[in-house]
Design a protein around this motif. Structure first.
Motif, PDB file in Angstrom:
ATOM      1  N   ASN A   1       0.720  13.350  15.665  1.00 52.40           N
ATOM      2  CA  ASN A   1       0.720  13.687  17.081  1.00 52.40           C
ATOM      3  C   ASN A   1      -0.401  12.932  17.803  1.00 52.40           C
ATOM      4  OD1 ASN A   1       1.980  15.416  19.155  1.00 52.40           O
ATOM      5  ND2 ASN A   1      -0.079  16.277  19.325  1.00 52.40           N
TER       6      ASN A   1
ATOM      7  N   ASN B   1      10.529  20.410   9.917  1.00 51.84           N
ATOM      8  CA  ASN B   1      10.902  19.994  11.270  1.00 51.84           C
ATOM      9  C   ASN B   1       9.636  19.918  12.121  1.00 51.84           C
ATOM     10  OD1 ASN B   1      14.034  20.094  11.460  1.00 51.84           O
ATOM     11  ND2 ASN B   1      13.462  21.954  10.356  1.00 51.84           N
ATOM     12  N   PHE B   2       9.536  18.864  12.909  1.00 53.10           N
ATOM     13  CA  PHE B   2       8.336  18.654  13.727  1.00 53.10           C
ATOM     14  C   PHE B   2       8.739  18.326  15.166  1.00 53.10           C
ATOM     15  CE2 PHE B   2       7.607  17.232   9.385  1.00 53.10           C
ATOM     16  CZ  PHE B   2       6.496  17.975   9.023  1.00 53.10           C
ATOM     17  N   GLN B   3       7.935  18.803  16.075  1.00 49.24           N
ATOM     18  CA  GLN B   3       8.093  18.478  17.498  1.00 49.24           C
ATOM     19  C   GLN B   3       6.737  18.011  18.002  1.00 49.24           C
ATOM     20  OE1 GLN B   3      11.119  18.937  19.315  1.00 49.24           O
ATOM     21  NE2 GLN B   3      10.102  17.690  20.870  1.00 49.24           N
ATOM     22  N   PHE B   4       6.706  16.792  18.557  1.00 49.79           N
ATOM     23  CA  PHE B   4       5.433  16.220  18.975  1.00 49.79           C
ATOM     24  C   PHE B   4       5.297  16.240  20.489  1.00 49.79           C
ATOM     25  CE2 PHE B   4       6.542  14.368  14.865  1.00 49.79           C
ATOM     26  CZ  PHE B   4       5.410  14.722  14.140  1.00 49.79           C
ATOM     27  N   ASP B   5       4.056  16.091  20.948  1.00 51.86           N
ATOM     28  CA  ASP B   5       3.754  16.236  22.375  1.00 51.86           C
ATOM     29  C   ASP B   5       4.460  15.195  23.235  1.00 51.86           C
ATOM     30  OD1 ASP B   5       2.159  18.363  21.756  1.00 51.86           O
ATOM     31  OD2 ASP B   5       0.254  17.291  21.957  1.00 51.86           O
ATOM     32  N   ASN B   6       4.811  14.043  22.647  1.00 48.27           N
ATOM     33  CA  ASN B   6       5.486  13.009  23.440  1.00 48.27           C
ATOM     34  C   ASN B   6       6.994  13.231  23.519  1.00 48.27           C
ATOM     35  OD1 ASN B   6       6.297  12.327  20.862  1.00 48.27           O
ATOM     36  ND2 ASN B   6       6.017  10.124  21.158  1.00 48.27           N
ATOM     37  N   GLY B   7       7.462  14.366  22.961  1.00 52.05           N
ATOM     38  CA  GLY B   7       8.880  14.678  22.984  1.00 52.05           C
ATOM     39  C   GLY B   7       9.641  14.277  21.743  1.00 52.05           C
ATOM     40  N   GLU B   8       8.993  13.567  20.839  1.00 51.05           N
ATOM     41  CA  GLU B   8       9.666  13.134  19.613  1.00 51.05           C
ATOM     42  C   GLU B   8       9.938  14.332  18.702  1.00 51.05           C
ATOM     43  OE1 GLU B   8       8.715   9.557  16.686  1.00 51.05           O
ATOM     44  OE2 GLU B   8       7.549  11.326  16.133  1.00 51.05           O
ATOM     45  N   SER B   9      11.146  14.385  18.158  1.00 52.57           N
ATOM     46  CA  SER B   9      11.504  15.369  17.141  1.00 52.57           C
ATOM     47  C   SER B   9      11.702  14.646  15.817  1.00 52.57           C
ATOM     48  CB  SER B   9      12.791  16.104  17.517  1.00 52.57           C
ATOM     49  OG  SER B   9      12.613  16.850  18.703  1.00 52.57           O
TER      50      SER B   9
ATOM     51  N   ARG C   1      12.749  15.349  11.564  1.00 52.99           N
ATOM     52  CA  ARG C   1      13.187  16.232  10.490  1.00 52.99           C
ATOM     53  C   ARG C   1      13.155  15.446   9.181  1.00 52.99           C
ATOM     54  NH1 ARG C   1      16.400  20.781   9.403  1.00 52.99           N
ATOM     55  NH2 ARG C   1      17.636  20.588   7.486  1.00 52.99           N
TER      56      ARG C   1
END
Length: 229
Positions: free
Chosen positions: A221, A161-169, A171
């Protein structure tokens, strides 16, 4: 559907092969013989063929389809180039090599020549030949290796699972690795057999390669933030 034709030095004297399609490959199939080299650069994970359900290993080069985060500024891979990329557009046909002349790797005009001026194999074709040999030998060996992993119940899903600085998630589902807990719980006899067969070295290359996953996330990212290297 690809239209195959046998490779011929006279007919295909001007044929060139390009690595440009690498940019659209985010998961590249490997054979076990490639694990040690590939593990230095990419996460090696297991996936299942959608039609057969059989496991196969691959180098994760991007986090979404058509994305390769492992290319240098010149558009080529910085690290090891797997055999499945080297042979793009080339296939085995009996004792010969066949090509799909319309494959993007062969349709580019700026690639490396396949044949020398005297009709002999150029370095690019020699790499293709080596890749085809490696796959021909390595695919059945890899299938046997994966069956042994499953027999010893060593395969487990991996949660990405990843969460990026632009708000994108993001999986990633349906990917697998080897459970070190299950490995370390094996009997001494089984562990010794894995060691003597060479399987243990491959397992540790596979599990150790997971350290590259945060690097892929960082690169994506940066790309999303416009800071791509």
């Amino acid at each position: 559907m690809a239209e195959m034709e046998l490779l011929d030095s006279a007919r295909h004297a001007t044929l060139r092969v390009s690595a440009a399609p690498d940019a659209g490959r985010h998961f590249v199939q490997l054979v076990a013989d490639e694990f040690l080299a590939a593990a230095l650069h990419y996460p090696i994970l297991l996936a299942r063929h959608p039609e057969t359900g059989d496991l196969y290993p691959g180098a994760l080069m991007g986090l979404v389809p058509d994305e390769n985060l492992c290319l240098g500024r010149d558009g080529t891979l910085v690290g090891y180039r797997p055999a499945d990329l080297e042979r793009q557009g080339f296939y085995v046909s009996g004792e010969n090599i066949a090509i799909d002349a319309h494959h993007p790797a062969l349709a580019a005009i700026d690639g490396a020549p396949v044949f020398d001026t005297d009709g002999g194999p150029a370095p690019a074709l020699r790499r293709v030949q080596a890749a085809l040999r490696r796959l021909h030998v390595g695919l059945p060996e890899t299938e046997r290796f994966l069956r042994r992993l499953e027999e010893h119940k060593l395969v487990e899903p991996i949660d990405l699972n990843f969460q990026f600085d632009n708000g994108e998630s993001l999986r990633l589902d349906s990917l697998y690795t080897v459970s070190l807990d299950a490995l370390h719980a094996l009997s001494d006899d089984v562990a010794l057999a894995l060691f003597r067969s060479g399987d243990l070295q491959l397992i540790y290359a596979l599990t150790g390669s997971i350290r590259h996953i945060p690097t892929l996330a960082r690169r994506r990212n940066e790309r999303l933030s416009g800071l791509d290297r």
